[in-house]
Design an enzyme around this catalytic site. Structure first.
Site: not given
Length: 267
Positions: A7-8, A10, A13, A107, A109-110, A129, A184
């Site tokens: 669970a991140g 964004t 998964v 974290g 995830d890390r 990451d 631009t």
């Protein structure tokens, strides 16, 4: 089978591993108020489409950097898979030392990325990451986690440009044909893309100098292939690094007893 949940900020998964290979991977936008029943309606249909049933899952493991999402993910595992999930935390048996001042603040995830990267590629190494934040995590030759660097993610930088500057449009990410933009949008794409390539090369170079050792560089995250096109410092790309970390962590730790862990963390 193992249900791994990453669970991140964004996306969340979900993936199922049968002991030999990943049988499926599915993602849904992270929304902390999404209920366990909402997850179940979506996930069970995808499992069925892949030829799997809820009863095939006998273990669950969760890694999250969104504490508010944990309550309903735990309920999902308990109510629909009849399994108490193992939740990735610094206090578990990781198989390596966490050599930072406050391990509990790192974290999940890390740590998961570091666990999987060292197991598969050896060390010393740096794991990059490309998520909501761009993180650089340093692992020594023995596998010990030494800390790292956190920078704003590419999409955050793009959104900040668009929001803070009235005349700058919202743009997509891509590798520009030239560094000098002729309009631009091209100028913004160049600044974002080559700016992040410079960030990657600069930080990796400084980490290597500080460690005084040759370090492998492994990248993960959806934008890793695109950014690897622009630099030679990224040596390997592994899109499943966090999921592999969850699988390895579940292998190292005992299966929790169903219902013995509070659904909501104290404090």
């Amino acid at each position: 089978m193992l249900l791994a949940i990453d669970a991140g900020n964004t996306n969340v998964v979900f993936a199922v591993h049968d002991g030999r290979e990943w049988r499926g991977r599915w993602r849904i936008a992270t929304r902390p108020d999404r209920t366990s029943d909402e997850y179940a309606v979506w996930l069970l249909a995808l499992l069925q489409f892949s030829g799997l049933k809820p009863g095939d899952v006998d273990r669950c493991v969760i890694g999250t950097v969104v504490p508010a999402a944990l309550y309903n993910l735990r309920r999902l595992c308990r109510e629909w898979f009849l399994a108490e999930p193992l939740v990735a935390r610094a206090v578990l048996d990781w198989g390596f030392a966490i050599r930072v001042d406050r391990p509990g603040e790192v974290g999940a995830d890390r740590l998961l990325n570091s666990l999987a990267a060292h197991r598969h590629y050896g060390g010393p190494l740096v794991v990059v990451d490309f998520g909501t934040a761009t993180t650089f995590d340093v692992v020594d030759g023995s596998g010990a986690y030494l800390g790292g660097v956190i920078a704003p993610g590419i999409n955050l930088s793009l959104e900040a440009l668009h929001t803070a500057a009235a005349r700058l449009p919202r743009i997509g990410i891509g590798r520009p044909q030239a560094v000098i933009g002729r309009d631009t949008v091209a100028a913004m794409q160049s600044g974002i893309y080559w700016g992040y390539v410079g960030l990657i090369e600069g930080i990796i170079g400084r980490i290597r100098a500080e460690q005084e050792a040759g370090m492998k560089v492994v990248a993960t995250g959806g934008l890793a292939p695109l950014l690897a096109e622009g630099t030679a410092v990224i040596e390997r790309i592994d899109p499943d690094l966090t999921l592999e970390g969850l699988r390895l962590l579940a292998e190292r730790n005992p299966v929790p007893t169903l219902g013995k862990t509070p659904l909501r963390d104290p404090g």
